[in-house]
Design a protein around this motif. Structure first.
Motif, short mmCIF file in Angstrom:
data_model
loop_
_atom_site.label_atom_id
_atom_site.label_comp_id
_atom_site.label_asym_id
_atom_site.label_seq_id
_atom_site.Cartn_x
_atom_site.Cartn_y
_atom_site.Cartn_z
N SER A 87 9.45 29.44 -70.91
CA SER A 87 10.16 30.28 -69.94
C SER A 87 9.70 31.73 -70.01
N ASP A 88 9.23 32.17 -71.16
CA ASP A 88 8.87 33.58 -71.33
C ASP A 88 7.40 33.84 -71.60
N ARG A 89 6.60 32.78 -71.72
CA ARG A 89 5.18 32.96 -72.06
C ARG A 89 4.37 31.73 -71.72
N ILE A 90 3.07 31.93 -71.72
CA ILE A 90 2.12 30.82 -71.60
C ILE A 90 1.25 30.88 -72.86
N VAL A 91 1.03 29.72 -73.46
CA VAL A 91 0.26 29.64 -74.71
C VAL A 91 -0.87 28.65 -74.53
N PHE A 92 -2.07 29.08 -74.87
CA PHE A 92 -3.22 28.18 -74.90
C PHE A 92 -3.62 27.98 -76.35
N LYS A 93 -3.71 26.72 -76.74
CA LYS A 93 -4.14 26.38 -78.10
C LYS A 93 -5.51 25.73 -77.99
N ILE A 94 -6.49 26.36 -78.63
CA ILE A 94 -7.87 25.88 -78.62
C ILE A 94 -8.14 25.25 -79.98
N SER A 95 -8.54 23.99 -80.00
CA SER A 95 -8.77 23.26 -81.25
C SER A 95 -10.18 22.71 -81.28
N ASP A 96 -10.85 22.92 -82.41
CA ASP A 96 -12.17 22.33 -82.59
C ASP A 96 -12.17 21.52 -83.87
N GLY A 97 -13.15 20.66 -84.00
CA GLY A 97 -13.20 19.76 -85.14
C GLY A 97 -14.09 20.21 -86.27
N GLY A 98 -14.61 21.42 -86.21
CA GLY A 98 -15.50 21.90 -87.26
C GLY A 98 -14.82 22.96 -88.11
N ASP A 99 -15.52 23.44 -89.09
CA ASP A 99 -15.01 24.52 -89.93
C ASP A 99 -15.60 25.82 -89.44
N PHE A 100 -14.76 26.85 -89.35
CA PHE A 100 -15.24 28.15 -88.93
C PHE A 100 -16.33 28.61 -89.88
N ARG A 101 -17.43 29.03 -89.31
CA ARG A 101 -18.54 29.55 -90.11
C ARG A 101 -18.81 30.98 -89.67
N VAL A 102 -18.94 31.86 -90.65
CA VAL A 102 -19.29 33.25 -90.35
C VAL A 102 -20.71 33.24 -89.79
N PRO A 103 -20.96 33.95 -88.69
CA PRO A 103 -22.30 33.95 -88.12
C PRO A 103 -23.31 34.53 -89.09
N ALA A 104 -24.53 34.03 -89.02
CA ALA A 104 -25.60 34.53 -89.86
C ALA A 104 -25.89 35.99 -89.51
N ALA A 105 -26.31 36.74 -90.52
CA ALA A 105 -26.64 38.15 -90.29
C ALA A 105 -27.84 38.25 -89.36
N HIS A 106 -27.74 39.18 -88.43
CA HIS A 106 -28.82 39.43 -87.48
C HIS A 106 -29.27 40.87 -87.64
N GLY A 161 -10.00 19.87 -91.53
CA GLY A 161 -11.21 20.52 -91.05
C GLY A 161 -11.03 20.86 -89.59
N GLY A 162 -11.46 21.99 -89.21
CA GLY A 162 -11.30 22.44 -87.84
C GLY A 162 -10.55 23.76 -87.81
N THR A 163 -10.46 24.30 -86.63
CA THR A 163 -9.79 25.58 -86.43
C THR A 163 -8.94 25.51 -85.18
N ASN A 164 -7.76 26.11 -85.23
CA ASN A 164 -6.89 26.26 -84.07
C ASN A 164 -6.77 27.75 -83.75
N VAL A 165 -6.94 28.08 -82.50
CA VAL A 165 -6.71 29.44 -82.02
C VAL A 165 -5.61 29.35 -80.98
N SER A 166 -4.55 30.11 -81.16
CA SER A 166 -3.47 30.15 -80.18
C SER A 166 -3.45 31.53 -79.53
N LEU A 167 -3.42 31.52 -78.20
CA LEU A 167 -3.41 32.74 -77.41
C LEU A 167 -2.15 32.73 -76.55
#
Length: 134
Positions: free
Chosen positions: A75-94, A124-130
């Motif tokens: 009633s007061d918000r919209i929530v998007f939950k993004i789920s993936d099946g991998g483990d978050f990996r810090v990007p390689a240094a560039h 294993g995996g990551t959830n992002v809720s917006l």
């Protein structure tokens, strides 16, 4: 979060491939239209969800599992939950020049949304809720 007036999850599940992000943006537009979200907030939502999905595709290493986006309408918000099946990996240094246009996804999500939550899942995996207030 008020969950008493929720509808069930509206779900889209796609292969973790950048070419599938257009489908997710359409899904976000359709969901935003259901709650009559104005054009500016719809754009912000599309950018934030798209960034979260792009990060999942690039950093999760979960090519075997689908990328799932679930929309919850409260009633007061919209929530998007993004789920993936991998483990978050810090990007390689560039090199410094490679970073000039990178690493903006999380700051964009935080700037555009009212609430951002990132959590690892037990299996294993990551959830992002917006969340965006209506």
């Amino acid at each position: 979060m008020n969950t008493s007036n929720t509808s069930r999850c509206r779900l889209i599940s796609v292969a973790p491939d950048p070419v599938r992000l257009a489908e997710i943006r359409r899904f976000v537009e359709e969901t935003a239209a259901e709650v009559a979200l104005d054009a500016e907030k719809t754009f912000d939502l599309k950018v934030a969800v798209s960034e979260a999905c792009a990060n999942a595709v690039e950093h999760s290493g979960g090519n075997h599992a689908p990328l799932e986006v679930c929309a919850f309408l409260y009633s007061d918000r919209i929530v998007f939950k993004i789920s993936d099946g991998g483990d978050f990996r810090v990007p390689a240094a560039h090199s410094r020049s490679d970073w000039s246009n990178r690493g903006l996804g999380l700051p964009l999500m935080v700037a555009l949304m009212d609430e951002v939550c990132i959590a690892k899942t037990r299996g294993g995996g990551t959830n992002v809720s917006l969340s965006l207030f209506l």
